[in-house]
Design a protein around this motif. Structure first.
Motif, PDB file in Angstrom:
ATOM      1  N   ARG A 128      37.999  88.265 -11.542  1.00 52.21           N
ATOM      2  CA  ARG A 128      38.190  89.633 -12.035  1.00 52.21           C
ATOM      3  C   ARG A 128      38.363  90.612 -10.889  1.00 52.21           C
ATOM      4  NH1 ARG A 128      37.227  91.268 -17.225  1.00 52.21           N
ATOM      5  NH2 ARG A 128      36.906  93.382 -16.415  1.00 52.21           N
ATOM      6  N   ASP A 222      36.870  98.103 -14.631  1.00 49.50           N
ATOM      7  CA  ASP A 222      35.422  97.991 -14.815  1.00 49.50           C
ATOM      8  C   ASP A 222      34.928  98.888 -15.939  1.00 49.50           C
ATOM      9  OD1 ASP A 222      35.279  96.190 -12.777  1.00 49.50           O
ATOM     10  OD2 ASP A 222      34.273  97.526 -11.359  1.00 49.50           O
ATOM     11  N   MET A 262      32.882  90.705 -19.542  1.00 49.88           N
ATOM     12  CA  MET A 262      32.806  92.153 -19.464  1.00 49.88           C
ATOM     13  C   MET A 262      32.792  92.727 -20.868  1.00 49.88           C
ATOM     14  SD  MET A 262      34.525  95.294 -19.641  1.00 49.88           S
ATOM     15  CE  MET A 262      34.370  96.889 -18.867  1.00 49.88           C
ATOM     16  N   GLU A 275      29.070  93.814 -16.842  1.00 48.28           N
ATOM     17  CA  GLU A 275      29.975  92.795 -16.306  1.00 48.28           C
ATOM     18  C   GLU A 275      29.169  91.774 -15.514  1.00 48.28           C
ATOM     19  OE1 GLU A 275      33.388  92.598 -12.845  1.00 48.28           O
ATOM     20  OE2 GLU A 275      33.423  94.311 -14.217  1.00 48.28           O
TER      21      GLU A 275
END
Length: 393
Positions: A128, A222, A262, A275
């Protein structure tokens, strides 16, 4: 030229281009099928770095630093020639010397939402961290598990080596975003026999979003600042041949895998996000004492709670993170734990933000021993403070 909302070309366009742009962009438009959007980003930071420089030229590291820095200006060009042919270019001013360079650039052939082909230069579809838009990191400074004293062979080094690499990638979305896949071959470098680019390395990633529960995909940021409820489960694999490890005559193949998660969901005026990820690399560094290749691993958990109401000119969010990295050795392993806390302040839906944060690093095992070798006398525990500001338009 006019200012316009970021234009999404259905699922196909959003998949390859949508994550790169902000909600506002300058647009150069020929017609409804041919246009280019332009975004701009600037990041500045003040850092207090704890005891990482030598004092009076001696071997003792007890000199803290305070400095301001510009992490670079970026200009993004995204758009399409027609509904089939899309493009992306990212021009970056490097912080070291201000020299501009093309960071990522590619052409995407959007045959269908389920089947697309990207050719050019881009991040490898592995973690990620590698795929996410850094403008939307919760922790902008030293994201992930970082080693400010450079004694670990942690996962981040391979990630950096894989990033920004020429590739050809098949990708697409299935089930209206429930599943996404990426399968890529990319340049083979880091060879010690003078035969770089002799073959290809490869990576594959699959993401799953439970759209049946009302969640949207969360693959490139995020945080989405409460604009939608998002969730993503990801799994990926990478194979890189002939990565240099230890000496100029020693190299081997590296195999890595990762799983990550997430979620962000609104609860009235509060928007919590969470996350987590685990990354493992096999045979990624060389242990001279045992004359053998060893493994490394890393995991982290991070999140924030956004208060989705105006406080002054923006919206505040409290952020947290804990991460741990370990390098295997024949004796004591190298270990590094990092915790971070911070306060984000989002202005104009993230078009500007200010971040105040603290990073603490604790070394243990062979990492702590190495910090004291050769009379370096480096600290086994560090705490850095920083103030960060960004605009993204």
């Amino acid at each position: 030229m006019k200012v316009a909302k970021w234009k999404v070309l259905g699922v196909a366009g959003a998949l390859v281009l949508g994550y790169a742009a902000s909600s506002q962009a300058f647009q150069l438009k020929v017609d409804d099928d041919t246009f280019m959007n332009v975004n701009y980003r600037l990041q500045v930071v003040y850092l207090h770095k704890d005891q990482t420089d030598k004092t009076n030229g001696t071997g003792r590291y007890d000199y803290s630093r305070n400095y301001f820095d510009v992490w670079g200006s970026r200009v993004y060009f995204t758009g399409q020639i027609n509904n089939l042919i899309q493009f992306y270019t990212d021009i970056n001013a490097k912080k070291a010397n201000g020299t501009y360079k093309v960071h990522d650039e590619y052409i995407n052939f959007a045959f269908a939402p389920e089947f697309q082909l990207k050719i050019g230069k881009d991040a490898i579809p592995f973690t990620r961290r590698m795929l996410a838009n850094t403008s939307w990191f919760i922790f902008p400074v030293a994201d992930g598990v970082n080693d400010p004293q450079d004694v670990m062979d942690i996962v981040g080094r391979l990630q950096k080596g894989l990033d920004d690499t020429g590739l050809a990638e098949l990708h697409g979305e299935l089930g209206d975003g429930m599943l996404a896949y990426q399968v890529a071959i990319f340049d083979q470098g880091n060879r010690t026999d003078g035969q770089s680019f002799k073959g290809f390395d490869w990576a594959a990633r699959v993401d799953f979003t439970p759209t049946m529960w009302g969640f949207a995909p969360a693959r490139y940021k995020d945080t989405y600042l409460g604009k939608k409820d998002v969730m993503d489960f990801g799994v990926a694999y990478v194979h890189q041949k002939n990565v240099v490890n230890g000496t100029s005559s020693t190299y081997d193949s590296v195999d890595g895998w990762t799983v990550d998660f997430m979620v962000e969901k609104r609860f009235n005026n509060l928007v919590p996000s969470l996350e987590a990820a685990y990354i493992s690399l096999q045979d990624c560094h060389y242990d001279l004492s045992s004359n053998d290749f060893k493994d490394s691993s890393e995991w982290y958990v991070q999140g924030q709670i956004l208060y989705d109401q105006m406080v002054g000119i923006g919206k505040p969010a409290l952020a947290f993170k804990y991460g741990y990295a370990e390098d295997d050795y024949s004796g004591d392993d190298k270990e590094l734990a990092q915790w971070s806390i911070g306060l984000n302040y989002y202005i104009e839906d993230g078009a500007a933000k200010v971040f105040l944060g603290v990073n603490n690093y604790d070394y243990d095992g062979k990492a702590e021993t190495d910090l004291n070798n050769n009379n370096n006398q480096k600290e086994a525990s560090l705490t850095n403070y920083y103030l960060f500001a960004q605009i993204f338009f």
